[in-house]
Design an enzyme around this catalytic site. Structure first.
Site, PDB file in Angstrom:
ATOM      1  N   SER A   6       0.847  -1.098  -0.100  1.00 34.02           N
ATOM      2  CA  SER A   6       0.071  -0.003  -0.142  1.00 34.02           C
ATOM      3  C   SER A   6       0.854   1.265   0.156  1.00 34.02           C
ATOM      4  CB  SER A   6      -0.871  -0.067   1.282  1.00 34.02           C
ATOM      5  OG  SER A   6      -1.243   1.305   1.619  1.00 34.02           O
ATOM      6  N   TYR A  45      -2.436  -1.576  10.379  1.00 36.50           N
ATOM      7  CA  TYR A  45      -2.153  -1.762   8.955  1.00 36.50           C
ATOM      8  C   TYR A  45      -0.974  -1.110   8.413  1.00 36.50           C
ATOM      9  CZ  TYR A  45      -3.778  -1.401   3.902  1.00 36.50           C
ATOM     10  OH  TYR A  45      -3.875  -1.523   2.636  1.00 36.50           O
TER      11      TYR A  45
HETATM   12  C1  BGC Z   1      -6.034   1.592   2.472  1.00 37.51           C
HETATM   13  C2  BGC Z   1      -7.202   2.558   2.365  1.00 37.51           C
HETATM   14  C3  BGC Z   1      -6.908   3.857   1.996  1.00 37.51           C
HETATM   15  C4  BGC Z   1      -5.766   3.774   0.921  1.00 37.51           C
HETATM   16  C5  BGC Z   1      -5.420   5.439   0.834  1.00 37.51           C
HETATM   17  C6  BGC Z   1      -5.279   1.803   1.272  1.00 37.51           C
HETATM   18  O1  BGC Z   1      -4.014   1.013   1.583  1.00 37.51           O
HETATM   19  O2  BGC Z   1      -6.439   0.226   2.688  1.00 37.51           O
HETATM   20  O3  BGC Z   1      -8.233   2.421   3.396  1.00 37.51           O
HETATM   21  O4  BGC Z   1      -8.014   4.481   1.679  1.00 37.51           O
HETATM   22  O5  BGC Z   1      -4.837   3.109   1.235  1.00 37.51           O
HETATM   23  O6  BGC Z   1      -5.036   5.947   1.754  1.00 37.51           O
END
Ligand code: BGC
Length: 255
Positions: free
Chosen positions: A143, A156
């Site tokens: 991410s 996360y």
């Molecule tokens: C997350 C989302 C978030 C996006 C941008 C992703 O990795 O799961 O919840 O909106 O990143 O910030």
């Protein structure tokens, strides 16, 4: 058909970004094992779509946060297709909890599903790839938050930061076996993980406004990059992350 003859596993493969990755790798000719834990019906539907593309597919119910399940996932895939060339560590969840309110159970769950699964998946897949002797590809779906802090989503962020270092460290250790390890870091993607934002018009408008390209990504815009990293075009890419975020991480407040 860049991936003809290759065998791929996609963890968390029956929804969201994972389901798009399954279809894109199948389009490129790979045989696919779809790992999933819930929603067998969605897996069966996706299997039909892969077959319609002319591909070979198997759905495997395995909880990748458990090492025994990961081992069974990889063993079942090898038994069915004879080998393993590509592992996509895609399974992931988030709690949207902060440093002050995250419970031990939330912390353990996010870290186990996102990071522990990717670590032991890499370990078990790499042993299989070394045994085969032709190298392989491992692609970690991280991410923008592998690098960019997201307040109120701290477990996360920890898990994705860990996957960033897993990508780099394991890539160096396994380079001599020609196992190439990369990460794909999506920004905001229209998938179930973002349902709460997508259901709230104000939050969605604010999110879109923060993205230089002005919109969330569609899952197949991420999947195409994963297919590239799995294929012949990416033969010199390892120990790095490709950001697919519409410019989100480099947004300017417009000063
Ligand atoms: C997350 C989302 C978030 C996006 C941008 C992703 O990795 O799961 O919840 O909106 O990143 O910030």
């Amino acid at each position: 058909m860049d991936l003809k003859g290759k065998v791929a596993i996609v963890t968390g493969g029956n929804s969201g970004i994972g389901a798009s990755i399954v279809l894109e790798l199948a389009r490129q000719g790979a045989s696919i094992a779809i790992d999933y834990v819930v929603n067998e019906a969605a897996t069966e539907e996706l299997e039909k779509n892969v077959v319609a593309l002319g591909g070979q597919v198997i759905g495997i119910d395995a909880d990748v946060s458990k090492i025994v399940d990961l081992q069974r996932l990889i063993d079942t895939t090898v038994k069915k297709f004879g080998r393993l060339d590509i592992l996509v560590n895609n399974a992931g969840i988030e709690t949207r909890t902060s440093v002050l309110d995250t419970t031990e159970a939330q912390y353990d769950k996010v870290l186990a599903i996102n990071l522990k699964s990717a670590f032991f998946g890499t370990q078990i897949a790499a042993k299989q790839m070394i045994k085969q002797g032709n190298g392989g590809r491992i692609i970690n779906i991280t991410s923008v938050h592998e690098d960019w802090p997201m307040p109120h989503n701290i477990p996360y962020c920890l898990s994705k930061g860990g996957m960033r270092m897993l990508t780099r460290t394991a890539a160096l250790e396994l380079a001599k076996h020609n196992i190439l390890i990369t990460a794909v870091a999506p920004g905001a993607v229209a998938t179930p993980i973002n349902t709460s934002t997508m259901k709230d018009p104000k939050a969605l408008q604010e999110l879109d406004a923060a993205i230089p390209l002005g919109r969330m990504a569609e899952p197949d815009e991420i999947a195409r990059v994963v297919a590239f990293l799995a294929g012949s075009g990416a033969s010199y890419m390892t120990a790095t992350t490709v950001f697919v975020d519409g410019g989100l991480m480099h947004q300017s407040p417009g000063l």
